[in-house]
Design an enzyme around this catalytic site. Structure first.
Site, PDB file in Angstrom:
ATOM      1  N   GLY A   1      -0.112  -2.289   6.138  1.00  0.00           N
ATOM      2  CA  GLY A   1       0.270  -3.698   6.851  1.00  0.00           C
ATOM      3  C   GLY A   1      -1.181  -4.418   6.896  1.00  0.00           C
ATOM      4  O   GLY A   1      -1.971  -4.114   5.866  1.00  0.00           O
TER       5      GLY A   1
ATOM      6  N   THR B   1       0.810  -1.112   0.010  1.00  0.00           N
ATOM      7  CA  THR B   1       0.058  -0.061   0.069  1.00  0.00           C
ATOM      8  C   THR B   1       0.606   1.307   0.166  1.00  0.00           C
ATOM      9  O   THR B   1       2.009   1.277   0.689  1.00  0.00           O
ATOM     10  CB  THR B   1      -0.763  -0.132   1.207  1.00  0.00           C
ATOM     11  OG1 THR B   1      -1.777  -1.037   1.106  1.00  0.00           O
ATOM     12  CG2 THR B   1      -1.516   1.257   1.573  1.00  0.00           C
TER      13      THR B   1
HETATM   14  N1  ASP Z   1      -3.456  -2.507   4.668  1.00  0.00           N
HETATM   15  C1  ASP Z   1      -3.735  -2.886   3.493  1.00  0.00           C
HETATM   16  C2  ASP Z   1      -4.972  -3.751   3.417  1.00  0.00           C
HETATM   17  O1  ASP Z   1      -5.167  -4.671   4.439  1.00  0.00           O
HETATM   18  C3  ASP Z   1      -2.479  -3.708   2.710  1.00  0.00           C
HETATM   19  C4  ASP Z   1      -1.312  -2.961   2.674  1.00  0.00           C
HETATM   20  O2  ASP Z   1      -0.952  -2.282   3.433  1.00  0.00           O
HETATM   21  O3  ASP Z   1      -0.646  -3.299   1.755  1.00  0.00           O
HETATM   22  O4  ASP Z   1      -5.738  -3.687   2.686  1.00  0.00           O
END
Ligand code: ASP
Length: 306
Positions: free
Chosen positions: A224, A172
């Site tokens: 995360g 992300t």
């Molecule tokens: N936090 C994001 C999610 O769970 C994933 C990420 O941070 O890459 O959708």
């Protein structure tokens, strides 16, 4: 009084493989440059975080926009949020499949809608009505991700544990900024987690979870494992610690500790207050980050000791 602007960006927190390190560093460096083109000439923090996140969405390296992780059905499904710390106005989109830059749609919602959050088809209709081009879902899919999903699904049994604690896919993107008027803003954009169920929404686009901004506290963007981050409303939790007098550097580290100790979560956070103090923390092997002030510019992928 003119305030010295600050921009901090991230490009995910996970075990970023050695072969992808260079691409991540280039990506966060370009995003800092894009945001600073706005901030450096006295522009708004809100515009700066939008431009920084667009740069990351347009880079296939990251899990945002084109090149995102695929859901269980082999589709890209995107979420994004942008928030203005001066007014608390916010715009979010969830589960969109035909928008290459969801943060642009989120910004239109913030600026032009009485509502705060749109999902799915309604979000896409709002975007189209406000001049955001729609694309085919296939235009957002790249061969690397088709192969990654194929590999994951072929070894579903081995990956069973990952369904509940995925460590392989947290790419992300996000940005926080302080402008010369003293206002802060934040934006976060994601394709979510690999092999997610269609319709699953993570933390990234939820106010206070994956993104938050309030001039009176702090601006935050997290990355995360989304489910634990959501349960703790982690971005707001961290911002509140700053409001009670703590430095963002300390509050960022505390937030990641809390994520681990309270719900066994993992991830990373960038946190910035209206005085220009910021923190970057993660408990994953790596997190791609970058920042710029009038005096200093830096980026990296390992733990940052500010
Ligand atoms: N936090 C994001 C999610 O769970 C994933 C990420 O941070 O890459 O959708």
């Amino acid at each position: 009084m003119t305030i010295d602007p600050v921009l901090v960006v991230h490009g995910g927190a996970w075990a970023i493989p050695d072969g992808m390190v260079e691409a991540h560093l280039n990506g966060v460096r370009s995003a800092v440059a894009a945001g600073w083109r706005v901030l450096g000439r006295g522009g708004l923090a809100l515009d700066a975080v939008e431009e920084a996140v667009v740069a990351l969405e347009e880079d296939d390296t990251f899990d945002a926009g084109r090149g995102s992780f695929l859901n269980r059905d082999g589709k890209v499904q995107l979420d994004a949020l942008i928030m203005d710390g001066a007014t608390l106005r916010a715009g979010g989109v969830g589960c969109v499949e035909h928008i290459a830059n969801p943060v642009r749609a989120a910004r239109k919602i913030l600026s032009e809608s009485p509502h705060v959050y749109f999902v799915g088809e309604g979000a896409e209709r709002f975007a189209a009505e406000h001049g955001i081009p729609l694309c085919k879902n296939e235009d957002l899919i790249i061969p690397r991700e088709v192969e990654r999903l194929r590999e994951f699904q072929a070894h579903a049994e081995e990956h069973r544990a990952d369904l509940f604690a995925p460590t392989i896919s947290h790419d992300t993107v996000g940005a926080v900024a302080l402008d010369s008027d003293g206002n802060i803003a934040a934006a976060t954009s994601t394709g979510g987690t690999l092999n997610k169920a269609p319709g699953r929404l993570g933390d990234s686009s939820l106010i206070g979870c994956g993104c938050f901004a309030d001039n009176k506290t702090a601006a935050a963007s997290t990355t995360g494992w989304g489910e634990p981050i959501m349960k703790l409303v982690l971005a707001k939790w961290a911002a509140d610690r700053v409001a009670s007098g703590n430095a963002p550097e300390w509050a960022a580290a505390e937030a990641i500790d809390y994520l681990k100790t309270r719900v066994n979560g993992h991830g990373g956070i960038i946190l910035l207050d209206a005085r220009g103090r910021f923190g970057i923390a993660h408990n994953t092997p790596r997190m791609a980050w970058g920042y710029k002030t009038n005096k200093e510019e830096n980026w990296g992928i390992e733990r940052k000791d500010l």
